[in-house]
Design a protein around this motif. Sequence first.
Motif, PDB file in Angstrom:
ATOM      1  N   GLU A  94      -4.914  13.186   6.005  1.00  0.00           N
ATOM      2  CA  GLU A  94      -4.036  13.458   7.141  1.00  0.00           C
ATOM      3  C   GLU A  94      -3.697  12.177   7.930  1.00  0.00           C
ATOM      4  OE1 GLU A  94      -6.878  14.910   6.439  1.00  0.00           O
ATOM      5  OE2 GLU A  94      -8.341  14.465   8.002  1.00  0.00           O
ATOM      6  N   ASP A  95      -4.352  11.079   7.592  1.00  0.00           N
ATOM      7  CA  ASP A  95      -4.149   9.853   8.365  1.00  0.00           C
ATOM      8  C   ASP A  95      -2.973   9.043   7.802  1.00  0.00           C
ATOM      9  OD1 ASP A  95      -4.328   7.753  10.056  1.00  0.00           O
ATOM     10  OD2 ASP A  95      -6.487   7.470   9.822  1.00  0.00           O
ATOM     11  N   LYS A  96      -1.770   9.528   8.129  1.00  0.00           N
ATOM     12  CA  LYS A  96      -0.554   8.928   7.557  1.00  0.00           C
ATOM     13  C   LYS A  96      -0.363   7.470   8.010  1.00  0.00           C
ATOM     14  CE  LYS A  96       0.770  12.843   5.625  1.00  0.00           C
ATOM     15  NZ  LYS A  96      -0.038  13.109   4.459  1.00  0.00           N
ATOM     16  N   ALA A  97      -0.778   7.182   9.255  1.00  0.00           N
ATOM     17  CA  ALA A  97      -0.588   5.821   9.778  1.00  0.00           C
ATOM     18  C   ALA A  97      -1.429   4.821   8.988  1.00  0.00           C
ATOM     19  CB  ALA A  97      -0.958   5.772  11.261  1.00  0.00           C
ATOM     20  N   GLU A  98      -2.682   5.206   8.679  1.00  0.00           N
ATOM     21  CA  GLU A  98      -3.560   4.317   7.894  1.00  0.00           C
ATOM     22  C   GLU A  98      -3.025   4.142   6.476  1.00  0.00           C
ATOM     23  OE1 GLU A  98      -6.294   2.285   8.078  1.00  0.00           O
ATOM     24  OE2 GLU A  98      -5.828   2.392  10.202  1.00  0.00           O
ATOM     25  N   MET A  99      -2.481   5.238   5.933  1.00  0.00           N
ATOM     26  CA  MET A  99      -1.908   5.173   4.579  1.00  0.00           C
ATOM     27  C   MET A  99      -0.723   4.223   4.537  1.00  0.00           C
ATOM     28  SD  MET A  99      -1.737   8.855   2.846  1.00  0.00           S
ATOM     29  CE  MET A  99      -3.043   9.973   3.115  1.00  0.00           C
ATOM     30  N   GLN A 100       0.096   4.320   5.580  1.00  0.00           N
ATOM     31  CA  GLN A 100       1.274   3.437   5.642  1.00  0.00           C
ATOM     32  C   GLN A 100       0.834   1.970   5.709  1.00  0.00           C
ATOM     33  OE1 GLN A 100       3.707   3.712   9.176  1.00  0.00           O
ATOM     34  NE2 GLN A 100       5.569   3.123   8.059  1.00  0.00           N
ATOM     35  N   LEU A 101      -0.217   1.720   6.502  1.00  0.00           N
ATOM     36  CA  LEU A 101      -0.729   0.347   6.619  1.00  0.00           C
ATOM     37  C   LEU A 101      -1.269  -0.145   5.274  1.00  0.00           C
ATOM     38  CD1 LEU A 101      -2.656   0.149  10.013  1.00  0.00           C
ATOM     39  CD2 LEU A 101      -0.628  -1.155   9.342  1.00  0.00           C
ATOM     40  N   GLN A 102      -2.039   0.710   4.599  1.00  0.00           N
ATOM     41  CA  GLN A 102      -2.607   0.310   3.312  1.00  0.00           C
ATOM     42  C   GLN A 102      -1.481   0.081   2.297  1.00  0.00           C
ATOM     43  OE1 GLN A 102      -5.389  -0.818   2.174  1.00  0.00           O
ATOM     44  NE2 GLN A 102      -4.707  -0.850   0.031  1.00  0.00           N
ATOM     45  N   HIS A 103      -0.487   0.971   2.289  1.00  0.00           N
ATOM     46  CA  HIS A 103       0.634   0.768   1.361  1.00  0.00           C
ATOM     47  C   HIS A 103       1.364  -0.537   1.702  1.00  0.00           C
ATOM     48  CE1 HIS A 103       3.460   1.914  -1.723  1.00  0.00           C
ATOM     49  NE2 HIS A 103       4.453   1.596  -0.909  1.00  0.00           N
ATOM     50  N   GLY A 104       1.401  -0.831   2.983  1.00  0.00           N
ATOM     51  CA  GLY A 104       2.066  -2.062   3.444  1.00  0.00           C
ATOM     52  C   GLY A 104       1.391  -3.321   2.924  1.00  0.00           C
ATOM     53  N   ARG A 105       0.118  -3.204   2.518  1.00  0.00           N
ATOM     54  CA  ARG A 105      -0.595  -4.370   1.967  1.00  0.00           C
ATOM     55  C   ARG A 105       0.102  -4.881   0.702  1.00  0.00           C
ATOM     56  NH1 ARG A 105      -3.002  -7.494   3.857  1.00  0.00           N
ATOM     57  NH2 ARG A 105      -4.623  -7.805   2.296  1.00  0.00           N
ATOM     58  N   ASN A 106       0.818  -3.961   0.021  1.00  0.00           N
ATOM     59  CA  ASN A 106       1.614  -4.387  -1.137  1.00  0.00           C
ATOM     60  C   ASN A 106       2.520  -5.551  -0.772  1.00  0.00           C
ATOM     61  OD1 ASN A 106       1.676  -2.708  -3.778  1.00  0.00           O
ATOM     62  ND2 ASN A 106       1.437  -1.157  -2.167  1.00  0.00           N
ATOM     63  N   TYR A 107       3.130  -5.433   0.417  1.00  0.00           N
ATOM     64  CA  TYR A 107       4.174  -6.405   0.776  1.00  0.00           C
ATOM     65  C   TYR A 107       3.589  -7.739   1.243  1.00  0.00           C
ATOM     66  CZ  TYR A 107       6.614  -2.140   0.014  1.00  0.00           C
ATOM     67  OH  TYR A 107       7.071  -0.996  -0.588  1.00  0.00           O
ATOM     68  N   ALA A 108       2.280  -7.727   1.498  1.00  0.00           N
ATOM     69  CA  ALA A 108       1.586  -8.995   1.769  1.00  0.00           C
ATOM     70  C   ALA A 108       1.006  -9.543   0.462  1.00  0.00           C
ATOM     71  CB  ALA A 108       0.475  -8.768   2.780  1.00  0.00           C
ATOM     72  N   PHE A 109       1.421  -8.967  -0.659  1.00  0.00           N
ATOM     73  CA  PHE A 109       0.886  -9.349  -1.974  1.00  0.00           C
ATOM     74  C   PHE A 109      -0.639  -9.287  -1.945  1.00  0.00           C
ATOM     75  CE2 PHE A 109       5.060 -11.349  -1.725  1.00  0.00           C
ATOM     76  CZ  PHE A 109       5.607 -11.140  -2.981  1.00  0.00           C
ATOM     77  N   PHE A 110      -1.168  -8.364  -1.143  1.00  0.00           N
ATOM     78  CA  PHE A 110      -2.625  -8.199  -1.037  1.00  0.00           C
ATOM     79  C   PHE A 110      -3.315  -9.545  -0.790  1.00  0.00           C
ATOM     80  CE2 PHE A 110      -1.198  -4.755  -3.994  1.00  0.00           C
ATOM     81  CZ  PHE A 110      -1.452  -3.682  -3.161  1.00  0.00           C
ATOM     82  N   ASP A 111      -2.606 -10.420  -0.066  1.00  0.00           N
ATOM     83  CA  ASP A 111      -3.114 -11.766   0.294  1.00  0.00           C
ATOM     84  C   ASP A 111      -3.204 -12.731  -0.894  1.00  0.00           C
ATOM     85  OD1 ASP A 111      -3.291 -11.141   2.957  1.00  0.00           O
ATOM     86  OD2 ASP A 111      -5.415 -10.560   2.838  1.00  0.00           O
ATOM     87  N   ALA A 112      -2.590 -12.393  -2.002  1.00  0.00           N
ATOM     88  CA  ALA A 112      -2.590 -13.319  -3.152  1.00  0.00           C
ATOM     89  C   ALA A 112      -1.758 -14.557  -2.807  1.00  0.00           C
ATOM     90  CB  ALA A 112      -2.008 -12.636  -4.384  1.00  0.00           C
ATOM     91  N   PRO A 113      -2.139 -15.713  -3.349  1.00  0.00           N
ATOM     92  CA  PRO A 113      -1.366 -16.934  -3.059  1.00  0.00           C
ATOM     93  C   PRO A 113      -0.015 -16.982  -3.770  1.00  0.00           C
ATOM     94  CG  PRO A 113      -3.145 -17.413  -4.607  1.00  0.00           C
ATOM     95  CD  PRO A 113      -3.332 -15.983  -4.175  1.00  0.00           C
ATOM     96  N   VAL A 114       0.099 -16.173  -4.834  1.00  0.00           N
ATOM     97  CA  VAL A 114       1.319 -16.228  -5.664  1.00  0.00           C
ATOM     98  C   VAL A 114       1.883 -14.828  -5.868  1.00  0.00           C
ATOM     99  CG1 VAL A 114       2.208 -16.828  -7.963  1.00  0.00           C
ATOM    100  CG2 VAL A 114       0.489 -18.289  -6.874  1.00  0.00           C
ATOM    101  N   GLY A 115       3.193 -14.739  -5.751  1.00  0.00           N
ATOM    102  CA  GLY A 115       3.892 -13.511  -6.094  1.00  0.00           C
ATOM    103  C   GLY A 115       4.782 -13.778  -7.293  1.00  0.00           C
ATOM    104  N   ILE A 116       4.892 -12.787  -8.165  1.00  0.00           N
ATOM    105  CA  ILE A 116       5.762 -12.932  -9.343  1.00  0.00           C
ATOM    106  C   ILE A 116       6.706 -11.733  -9.368  1.00  0.00           C
ATOM    107  CG2 ILE A 116       5.845 -13.146 -11.868  1.00  0.00           C
ATOM    108  CD1 ILE A 116       3.066 -14.263 -11.853  1.00  0.00           C
ATOM    109  N   PHE A 117       7.949 -11.984  -9.729  1.00  0.00           N
ATOM    110  CA  PHE A 117       8.901 -10.887  -9.921  1.00  0.00           C
ATOM    111  C   PHE A 117       9.463 -10.982 -11.333  1.00  0.00           C
ATOM    112  CE2 PHE A 117       8.707 -11.445  -5.362  1.00  0.00           C
ATOM    113  CZ  PHE A 117       8.545 -10.127  -4.949  1.00  0.00           C
TER     114      PHE A 117
END
Length: 227
Positions: free
Chosen positions: A108-131
């Motif tokens: 039921e904690d949609k706000a926490e889920m949104q934050l965790q999903h948002g970690r995707n966009y920080a590349f989970f803190d990885a130094p490199v992103g690849i597309f």
Amino acid sequence: MHVNEAIVGRQSIRAFDTSRDVSNDIIKNILGVAGRSPSGSNIQPWKVWVVRDEAKEAISKACYDRHMSGDLGEREYNYYPVNWREPYINRRRATGWGLYGILGIKREDKAEMQLQHGRNYAFFDAPVGIFFTIDRDMELGSWIDCGMFIQSVMLAARGEGLETCSQAAFCNYYDTVMQLLEAPEDQMLICGMSLGYAASESVVNTFRTEREPVSSYTTFLPKASDE
Ligand SMILES: Cc1cc2nc3c(=O)[nH]c(=O)nc-3n(C[C@H](O)[C@H](O)[C@H](O)COP(=O)(O)O)c2cc1C
């Protein structure tokens, strides 16, 4: 590393070591190895974009801001079924709830889920992103080739002691990603990927997904008399 160990030991890593960078030389090695992946008639239809530092930050910020504003974006291709059904919906739920469960995030904690999903966009803190992108006029077979290439990148990364997480999440904001990559109009975004060293002692990285038994997806012919 034995090839089986590279395959079986690979898992999606969602927390990277922020203190360890990955040099472009190592990335070139990984991509060179992955470039030996097979493709129909050896046409090698994949294209790769590597981002770090300010190039990565710009994509991170733009996608994260869209995500947190509630903008769901849209996808240029359907990665998932349009109409979910069994057995896939159950497997998907098990993965989602397993991941959130290990992080102590309640359904039921949609706000926490949104934050965790948002970690995707920080590349989970990885130094490199690849597309990974593909020419939009290519057919399904070339998408298969790209899939094999992407798996090869993940395995070659393991050979360098590195870990990855493939990310379709970026496809929600493909327009933003492609614009910031300055990718030409003829390219379609397949997916993103985080690349780096796994953070040690991270709870999220202890999440291990299940697999179906071989017998559930394989038919041997002729059938043995005891089957
Ligand atoms: C093309 C592709 C896209 C994916 N997209 C995401 C994503 O956006 N975010 C995420 O956290 N995991 C993503 N994953 C990881 C899957 O959830 C993961 O591979 C699956 O649950 C199996 O777990 P494992 O990789 O740890 O074996 C993606 C995987 C693939 C192959």
